[in-house]
Scaffold this motif. Structure first.
Motif, PDB file in Angstrom:
ATOM      1  N   UNK A   1      12.490  -5.398  -5.785  1.00 25.23           N
ATOM      2  CA  UNK A   1      11.924  -4.658  -4.340  1.00 25.23           C
ATOM      3  C   UNK A   1      11.992  -4.953  -3.609  1.00 25.23           C
ATOM      4  N   UNK A   2      11.804  -6.015  -3.056  1.00 27.86           N
ATOM      5  CA  UNK A   2      11.484  -6.822  -1.591  1.00 27.86           C
ATOM      6  C   UNK A   2      10.384  -7.592  -1.044  1.00 27.86           C
TER       7      UNK A   2
ATOM      8  N   UNK B   1       0.646  -1.032   0.139  1.00 29.92           N
ATOM      9  CA  UNK B   1       0.067   0.203   0.303  1.00 29.92           C
ATOM     10  C   UNK B   1       0.937   1.635  -0.208  1.00 29.92           C
ATOM     11  N   UNK B   2       0.397   2.554  -0.762  1.00 30.55           N
ATOM     12  CA  UNK B   2       0.908   3.664  -0.270  1.00 30.55           C
ATOM     13  C   UNK B   2       1.618   3.910  -1.893  1.00 30.55           C
ATOM     14  N   UNK B   3       2.194   2.571  -2.438  1.00 30.00           N
ATOM     15  CA  UNK B   3       2.675   2.541  -3.826  1.00 30.00           C
ATOM     16  C   UNK B   3       2.745   2.313  -4.712  1.00 30.00           C
ATOM     17  N   UNK B   4       2.282   2.855  -6.071  1.00 28.63           N
ATOM     18  CA  UNK B   4       2.218   2.754  -7.747  1.00 28.63           C
ATOM     19  C   UNK B   4       3.112   2.028  -7.912  1.00 28.63           C
ATOM     20  N   UNK B   5       2.994   0.739  -8.375  1.00 28.08           N
ATOM     21  CA  UNK B   5       4.114  -0.225  -8.823  1.00 28.08           C
ATOM     22  C   UNK B   5       4.345  -0.053 -10.041  1.00 28.08           C
ATOM     23  N   UNK B   6       3.003  -0.273 -10.145  1.00 24.49           N
ATOM     24  CA  UNK B   6       2.766  -0.014 -12.118  1.00 24.49           C
ATOM     25  C   UNK B   6       3.450   1.092 -12.278  1.00 24.49           C
ATOM     26  N   UNK B   7       3.436   2.228 -12.079  1.00 21.49           N
ATOM     27  CA  UNK B   7       4.044   3.403 -12.600  1.00 21.49           C
ATOM     28  C   UNK B   7       5.982   3.603 -12.122  1.00 21.49           C
TER      29      UNK B   7
ATOM     30  N   UNK C   1       4.297  -9.788 -16.852  1.00 18.13           N
ATOM     31  CA  UNK C   1       3.899 -10.358 -15.905  1.00 18.13           C
ATOM     32  C   UNK C   1       5.483 -10.292 -15.108  1.00 18.13           C
ATOM     33  N   UNK C   2       5.897 -12.270 -16.029  1.00 22.86           N
ATOM     34  CA  UNK C   2       6.752 -12.741 -15.181  1.00 22.86           C
ATOM     35  C   UNK C   2       7.878 -11.381 -15.301  1.00 22.86           C
ATOM     36  N   UNK C   3       8.615  -9.919 -15.729  1.00 19.42           N
ATOM     37  CA  UNK C   3       8.775  -8.896 -15.938  1.00 19.42           C
ATOM     38  C   UNK C   3       8.640  -8.565 -14.951  1.00 19.42           C
ATOM     39  N   UNK C   4       7.812  -8.112 -14.775  1.00 19.27           N
ATOM     40  CA  UNK C   4       6.920  -7.166 -13.543  1.00 19.27           C
ATOM     41  C   UNK C   4       7.106  -7.988 -11.850  1.00 19.27           C
ATOM     42  N   UNK C   5       7.049  -9.328 -11.920  1.00 21.99           N
ATOM     43  CA  UNK C   5       6.962  -9.587 -11.000  1.00 21.99           C
ATOM     44  C   UNK C   5       8.522 -10.219 -10.842  1.00 21.99           C
ATOM     45  N   UNK C   6       9.369 -10.244 -11.322  1.00 20.18           N
ATOM     46  CA  UNK C   6      10.678  -9.853 -11.164  1.00 20.18           C
ATOM     47  C   UNK C   6      10.887  -8.762 -10.510  1.00 20.18           C
TER      48      UNK C   6
END
Length: 300
Positions: free
Chosen positions: A89-90, A2-8, A79-84
């Motif tokens: 980022x922990x 929460x609190x962070x825009x991970x897509x951006x 999505x594989x790249x996004x989750x990597x």
């Protein structure tokens, strides 16, 4: 999460650290947004809550929507790249898409121009010497001589062309640079165009810039403009089958391999990051050899 825009943040990472183009970046975000819509429908609160079972369910979801295999493969790759990235980022302790096996992409051989079709195309751009025909001649000669992408061609600047060594500095995907050689036909076509077309149009419309290719107003020719010019050349050549300007790149690679060029050289000239992207052309050359054998061997 929460609190962070991970897509951006992922988008910023693709742009700054991976040097991905805006077009590629948009495609990644579109795939992530589609997956987020699936999460909403399945009441999955946030990206960190996604497990392997959810990924398998998502694959079923995509198949029910009857997406093409190539589209499914691209979405899973995004999505594989996004989750990597989230793993880096922990945010995640494991990547739920890491071990997903999806439907293998269907092998589609690149389409290319046959020699008689290339002769028809060149016949169109050598039929007169008006400014726009000179421009189209230079365009066709450059694309066939170098195998560069249409977008790369649009970005060529006058200082990028080394006439002494007959090579062009090309800025490819991810802002990677490479030098690509070109032959005497392309050199003559570029010189004729520069003097008889570009200089005339630039002076007439009082334009000043370093882009090699210009439209009839003297402005830089965009990738869309290049595709339009090539489509008109193809139309004038009266070729009967369905064809696309990108086939010039395929023709470049196929002709090199058919005439004995090695795979690594073709890979470097095309600007492919992976050799596997270039190996598709070996299937084309094998088909060419087979066709030639079947037509000419007396006991085929």
């Amino acid at each position: 999460m929460t609190g962070r825009n991970w897509e951006q943040e992922f988008s910023n990472y693709l742009s700054t650290e991976r040097n991905y183009s805006e077009h590629t970046n948009i495609n990644y975000l579109h795939d992530i947004q589609d997956f987020h819509q699936f999460m909403v429908e399945e009441a999955i609160a946030q990206f960190a809550d996604v497990a392997y079972a959810d990924v398998r369910l998502y694959l079923t979801y995509l198949r029910k929507k009857e997406f093409a295999r190539t589209t499914v493969a691209r979405k899973i790759s995004s999505l594989r790249s996004f989750y990597a990235f989230l793993l880096r980022e922990g945010v995640m302790t494991e990547n739920p898409f890491a071990s997903v096996s999806h439907t293998k992409k269907q092998l589609r051989l690149p389409k290319f121009f046959y020699s008689q079709e290339m002769e028809a195309l060149f016949g169109v751009v050598y039929d007169n010497n008006d400014p726009l025909t000179l421009r189209d001649r230079a365009l066709l000669e450059i694309l066939y001589a170098t195998g560069i992408r249409v977008s790369e061609c649009a970005g060529i600047l006058l200082p990028d062309i080394d006439q002494t060594y007959q090579a062009i500095l090309i800025r490819g995907k991810g802002n990677k640079e490479r030098y690509v050689p070109f032959g005497a036909f392309a050199l003559d076509a570029v010189n004729d165009y520069t003097i008889g077309s570009r200089d005339v149009l630039m002076e007439h419309h009082q334009k000043e810039h370093n882009y090699l290719l210009v439209n009839h107003y003297g402005d830089p020719l965009t990738p869309r403009g290049i595709r339009y010019c090539l489509s008109k050349v193809i139309e004038k050549a009266a070729l009967t089958r369905k064809i696309h300007p990108h086939m010039l790149r395929h023709t470049f690679a196929t002709d090199l391999l058919n005439n004995g060029a090695d795979m690594r050289t073709v890979q470097e000239l095309l600007g492919h990051a992976s050799l596997s992207s270039t190996q598709i052309y070996t299937h084309v050359t094998k088909e060419h050899l087979k066709d030639t054998y079947m037509k000419h061997h007396p006991r085929a």
